[in-house]
Design a protein around this motif. Structure first.
Motif, PDB file in Angstrom:
ATOM      1  N   LYS A 111     -57.697  81.096 -49.607  1.00 44.92           N
ATOM      2  CA  LYS A 111     -56.625  80.124 -49.874  1.00 44.92           C
ATOM      3  C   LYS A 111     -55.264  80.760 -49.723  1.00 44.92           C
ATOM      4  O   LYS A 111     -54.321  80.159 -49.206  1.00 44.92           O
ATOM      5  N   ASP A 112     -55.144  82.021 -50.192  1.00 49.25           N
ATOM      6  CA  ASP A 112     -53.859  82.716 -50.097  1.00 49.25           C
ATOM      7  C   ASP A 112     -53.509  83.052 -48.651  1.00 49.25           C
ATOM      8  O   ASP A 112     -52.339  83.073 -48.271  1.00 49.25           O
ATOM      9  N   SER A 113     -54.498  83.355 -47.834  1.00 45.34           N
ATOM     10  CA  SER A 113     -54.215  83.765 -46.460  1.00 45.34           C
ATOM     11  C   SER A 113     -53.904  82.578 -45.564  1.00 45.34           C
ATOM     12  O   SER A 113     -53.304  82.745 -44.502  1.00 45.34           O
ATOM     13  N   GLN A 114     -54.278  81.359 -45.942  1.00 44.40           N
ATOM     14  CA  GLN A 114     -53.965  80.182 -45.137  1.00 44.40           C
ATOM     15  C   GLN A 114     -52.515  79.781 -45.345  1.00 44.40           C
ATOM     16  O   GLN A 114     -52.027  79.707 -46.469  1.00 44.40           O
ATOM     17  N   PRO A 115     -51.761  79.437 -44.255  1.00 44.83           N
ATOM     18  CA  PRO A 115     -50.349  79.047 -44.405  1.00 44.83           C
ATOM     19  C   PRO A 115     -50.159  77.638 -44.858  1.00 44.83           C
ATOM     20  O   PRO A 115     -50.840  76.754 -44.914  1.00 44.83           O
TER      21      PRO A 115
END
Length: 190
Positions: free
Chosen positions: A186-190
């Motif tokens: 979730k954190d790596s998705q923009p």
């Protein structure tokens, strides 16, 4: 070889001294010693030549190789016999488990399986139902499934998993790992 003792040698020396005489005795001893050594050399060379012609070394080597090959063949037969016995035991155990799972009820412990009854080989002792269980270290709790072993009230007492801090495959650790991975995605998705 001739079983001649010291006393007999002393008697021969005294007789030789009387017959040959003191002045010719050293020459007679030297001549006898030369003849004796020449006779030994001749016999030794004849023996070596005979062994070469007969091929005694080759015969010894072949006999040794045959003995080794016989031992290897015996050990191969023993290993094949062990493998076939183990294969039969595993196959019988798997067939029994397949029948148990298909019927939903385990067979009675003393009752022979269909293949054993057909072959006429009935096991002397009841074999454990768990496929990896050995007769000497068989424990009844090995028959329990993982779901039966998991106690929802006391997860630290799960028999298969142990302490969560020591076992990275513990269900609690796996759940935490999956949560971390999903959070990272979730954190790596923009």
């Amino acid at each position: 070889m001739f079983d001649i003792g010291f006393f007999e040698l002393l008697v021969v020396a005294v007789v030789a001294l009387l017959v040959v005489g003191p002045e010719r005795l050293p020459d007679a001893i030297r001549t006898t010693a030369r003849w004796w050594s020449a006779l030994k050399r001749t016999l030794h060379s004849a023996r070596e030549e005979l062994e070469k012609e007969v091929g005694a070394d080759d015969i010894r080597r072949e006999l040794h190789n045959e003995r080794i090959l016989r031992e290897i063949e015996e050990s191969r037969r023993e290993m094949e016999q062990t493998f076939t016995e183990t294969n039969q035991e595993i196959t019988g155990s798997l067939e029994q488990q397949a029948r148990e799972t298909a019927s939903g009820t385990p067979l009675p412990k003393g009752e022979p399986t269909q293949t054993e009854a057909a072959e006429g080989t009935v096991p002397a002792e009841p074999s454990p139902t768990h496929p990896r269980a050995e007769k000497e270290d068989y424990l009844p709790e090995q028959d329990e499934t993982a779901e039966e072993l998991q106690d929802p009230e006391y997860p630290e007492h799960w028999h298969d998993f142990g302490d969560p801090d020591m076992n990275p495959d513990h269900p609690e650790n796996i759940a935490q790992d999956t949560e971390k991975e999903s959070q990272q995605e979730k954190d790596s998705q923009p």
